[in-house]
Design a protein around this motif. Structure first.
Motif, PDB file in Angstrom:
ATOM      1  N   UNK A 184       0.842  -1.185   0.000  1.00  0.00           N
ATOM      2  CA  UNK A 184       0.000   0.000   0.000  1.00  0.00           C
ATOM      3  C   UNK A 184       0.881   1.240   0.000  1.00  0.00           C
ATOM      4  N   UNK A 185       0.288   2.426   0.116  1.00  0.00           N
ATOM      5  CA  UNK A 185       1.063   3.665   0.159  1.00  0.00           C
ATOM      6  C   UNK A 185       1.601   3.893   1.570  1.00  0.00           C
ATOM      7  N   UNK A 186       2.534   4.836   1.699  1.00  0.00           N
ATOM      8  CA  UNK A 186       3.205   5.078   2.975  1.00  0.00           C
ATOM      9  C   UNK A 186       2.216   5.446   4.075  1.00  0.00           C
ATOM     10  N   UNK A 187       1.281   6.346   3.792  1.00  0.00           N
ATOM     11  CA  UNK A 187       0.339   6.784   4.826  1.00  0.00           C
ATOM     12  C   UNK A 187      -0.492   5.608   5.333  1.00  0.00           C
ATOM     13  N   UNK A 188      -1.000   4.803   4.402  1.00  0.00           N
ATOM     14  CA  UNK A 188      -1.795   3.637   4.811  1.00  0.00           C
ATOM     15  C   UNK A 188      -0.936   2.656   5.593  1.00  0.00           C
ATOM     16  N   UNK A 189       0.327   2.493   5.168  1.00  0.00           N
ATOM     17  CA  UNK A 189       1.239   1.616   5.890  1.00  0.00           C
ATOM     18  C   UNK A 189       1.477   2.074   7.318  1.00  0.00           C
ATOM     19  N   UNK A 190       1.593   3.373   7.502  1.00  0.00           N
ATOM     20  CA  UNK A 190       1.785   3.908   8.858  1.00  0.00           C
ATOM     21  C   UNK A 190       0.549   3.664   9.725  1.00  0.00           C
ATOM     22  N   UNK A 191      -0.626   3.719   9.125  1.00  0.00           N
ATOM     23  CA  UNK A 191      -1.850   3.415   9.868  1.00  0.00           C
ATOM     24  C   UNK A 191      -1.883   1.940  10.258  1.00  0.00           C
ATOM     25  N   UNK A 192      -1.448   1.081   9.347  1.00  0.00           N
ATOM     26  CA  UNK A 192      -1.369  -0.360   9.652  1.00  0.00           C
ATOM     27  C   UNK A 192      -0.403  -0.589  10.809  1.00  0.00           C
ATOM     28  N   UNK A 193       0.745   0.078  10.752  1.00  0.00           N
ATOM     29  CA  UNK A 193       1.719  -0.050  11.831  1.00  0.00           C
ATOM     30  C   UNK A 193       1.119   0.356  13.177  1.00  0.00           C
ATOM     31  N   UNK A 194       0.406   1.473  13.195  1.00  0.00           N
ATOM     32  CA  UNK A 194      -0.191   1.948  14.455  1.00  0.00           C
ATOM     33  C   UNK A 194      -1.194   0.948  15.001  1.00  0.00           C
ATOM     34  N   UNK A 195      -2.038   0.417  14.124  1.00  0.00           N
ATOM     35  CA  UNK A 195      -3.031  -0.564  14.575  1.00  0.00           C
ATOM     36  C   UNK A 195      -2.351  -1.828  15.103  1.00  0.00           C
ATOM     37  N   UNK A 196      -1.266  -2.230  14.454  1.00  0.00           N
ATOM     38  CA  UNK A 196      -0.535  -3.408  14.927  1.00  0.00           C
ATOM     39  C   UNK A 196       0.062  -3.147  16.304  1.00  0.00           C
ATOM     40  N   UNK A 197       0.584  -1.947  16.484  1.00  0.00           N
ATOM     41  CA  UNK A 197       1.160  -1.593  17.793  1.00  0.00           C
ATOM     42  C   UNK A 197       0.075  -1.599  18.868  1.00  0.00           C
ATOM     43  N   UNK A 198      -1.086  -1.045  18.535  1.00  0.00           N
ATOM     44  CA  UNK A 198      -2.181  -0.989  19.508  1.00  0.00           C
ATOM     45  C   UNK A 198      -2.635  -2.380  19.928  1.00  0.00           C
ATOM     46  N   UNK A 199      -2.501  -3.350  19.025  1.00  0.00           N
ATOM     47  CA  UNK A 199      -2.846  -4.738  19.352  1.00  0.00           C
ATOM     48  C   UNK A 199      -1.945  -5.285  20.452  1.00  0.00           C
ATOM     49  N   UNK A 200      -0.703  -4.820  20.482  1.00  0.00           N
ATOM     50  CA  UNK A 200       0.289  -5.328  21.432  1.00  0.00           C
ATOM     51  C   UNK A 200       0.160  -4.702  22.815  1.00  0.00           C
ATOM     52  N   UNK A 201      -0.344  -3.478  22.894  1.00  0.00           N
ATOM     53  CA  UNK A 201      -0.337  -2.726  24.160  1.00  0.00           C
ATOM     54  C   UNK A 201      -0.964  -3.491  25.328  1.00  0.00           C
ATOM     55  N   UNK A 202      -2.122  -4.149  25.162  1.00  0.00           N
ATOM     56  CA  UNK A 202      -2.717  -4.830  26.329  1.00  0.00           C
ATOM     57  C   UNK A 202      -2.148  -6.220  26.633  1.00  0.00           C
ATOM     58  N   UNK A 203      -1.104  -6.653  25.945  1.00  0.00           N
ATOM     59  CA  UNK A 203      -0.618  -8.017  26.134  1.00  0.00           C
ATOM     60  C   UNK A 203       0.207  -8.176  27.406  1.00  0.00           C
ATOM     61  N   UNK A 204       0.156  -9.379  27.964  1.00  0.00           N
ATOM     62  CA  UNK A 204       0.969  -9.712  29.137  1.00  0.00           C
ATOM     63  C   UNK A 204       2.454  -9.690  28.790  1.00  0.00           C
ATOM     64  N   UNK A 205       2.792 -10.075  27.583  1.00  0.00           N
ATOM     65  CA  UNK A 205       4.202 -10.115  27.175  1.00  0.00           C
ATOM     66  C   UNK A 205       4.837  -8.728  27.208  1.00  0.00           C
ATOM     67  N   UNK A 206       4.099  -7.689  26.832  1.00  0.00           N
ATOM     68  CA  UNK A 206       4.651  -6.335  26.857  1.00  0.00           C
ATOM     69  C   UNK A 206       4.989  -5.918  28.288  1.00  0.00           C
ATOM     70  N   UNK A 207       4.102  -6.256  29.215  1.00  0.00           N
ATOM     71  CA  UNK A 207       4.348  -5.940  30.631  1.00  0.00           C
ATOM     72  C   UNK A 207       5.524  -6.752  31.155  1.00  0.00           C
ATOM     73  N   UNK A 208       5.592  -8.027  30.762  1.00  0.00           N
ATOM     74  CA  UNK A 208       6.688  -8.898  31.191  1.00  0.00           C
ATOM     75  C   UNK A 208       8.034  -8.373  30.683  1.00  0.00           C
ATOM     76  N   UNK A 209       8.076  -7.862  29.477  1.00  0.00           N
ATOM     77  CA  UNK A 209       9.322  -7.331  28.925  1.00  0.00           C
ATOM     78  C   UNK A 209       9.822  -6.137  29.746  1.00  0.00           C
ATOM     79  N   UNK A 210       8.915  -5.259  30.140  1.00  0.00           N
ATOM     80  CA  UNK A 210       9.295  -4.098  30.951  1.00  0.00           C
ATOM     81  C   UNK A 210       9.770  -4.537  32.329  1.00  0.00           C
TER      82      UNK A 210
END
Length: 258
Positions: A218-244
């Motif tokens: 896709x184009x860069x702008x759409x790709x950046x939106x995909x990246x943000x949504x992917x990041x948001x998927x990770x935020x509530x995970x137990x693994x992210x808290x465990x890493x910190x």
């Protein structure tokens, strides 16, 4: 005889094409079995990385089984082409990172399977290429699309139209291969890569792969939106808290894929 052997080592799946007497050529039964295995891996939460390899030391895969192909009518040839494309698309779409362990010859469909993977580790005496035009056909399992996306249009056209066979070092220079290893250290290099992948958060691996693969189409702008949504998927995970927590406690994290 099992045409596909599946081995699981903790969170690593090793898929072996098991027709060594035929240099792991793809007949219809092997493709059907491979498709079933790939679908099972796709939905298995315990599998975090997948390796594809060929049985024996001669070949990863030499592509379509030409002995079988000679016995097929046109409708059956179309069936086989559809099946191999469908299976390789499923491999390319696996959420887990994938590694092709190219332990020998990789021609035609064998090379296309390797191209459907995220990474390619090749033994230094391997020979590979998209050789279909020398048989008066073209790559039909993704080669004409995946190779130019990997190494560029001009280089891909050169290799496809000349049916050139490359050694592992030449393939690495073209950008087709990630790592070249001597035969004694080949498996060590494969597992060095898989260990590096397995050390990281499994959900993060899948979301990063999804963001890169989807964003590239896709184009860069759409790709950046995909990246943000992917990041948001990770935020509530137990693994992210465990890493910190592991970082603050100066210890390796223990990821659960949750």
């Amino acid at each position: 005889m099992e045409f596909i052997v599946l081995e699981q080592k903790k969170h690593l799946a090793i898929v072996t094409l098991n027709r060594p007497d035929s240099m792991n050529a793809f007949n219809y039964d092997l493709l059907t079995e491979l498709g079933q295995v790939v679908e099972a891996l796709r939905i298995n939460p315990d599998i975090r990385v997948v390796v594809f390899q060929g049985a024996g030391e001669k070949a990863f895969s030499v592509g379509a089984d030409l002995k079988e192909r000679k016995t097929l009518n046109e409708q059956q040839v179309k069936r086989n082409i559809y099946k191999i494309g469908e299976v390789f698309n499923a491999i390319a779409a696996l959420p887990q990172p994938t590694v092709a362990a190219i332990n020998g010859y990789a021609f035609g469909g064998g090379m296309e399977l390797a191209l459907a993977c995220d990474f390619r580790v090749a033994v230094e005496d391997a020979i590979m290429g998209l050789t279909e035009t020398s048989l008066a056909i073209i790559p039909g399992a993704g080669g004409t699309q995946r190779l130019p996306r990997l190494i560029g249009e001009a280089k891909a056209l050169e290799l496809i139209l000349t049916a050139r066979r490359l050694n592992a070092h030449e393939a690495k220079e073209y950008g087709m291969v990630t790592v070249v290893a001597s035969r004694p250290s080949f498996l060590e290099e494969v597992h060095s890569l898989t260990d590096a992948l397995l050390a990281n958060g499994p959900i993060a691996l899948q979301q990063a792969k999804f963001a890169v693969k989807t964003g590239m189409n896709t184009d860069l702008y759409s790709g950046l939106q995909i990246e943000r949504k992917s990041y948001e998927t990770i935020i509530p995970t137990e693994d992210r808290v465990e890493a910190l927590l592991a970082f603050s406690e100066k210890r390796p994290p223990v990821f659960k894929g949750k």
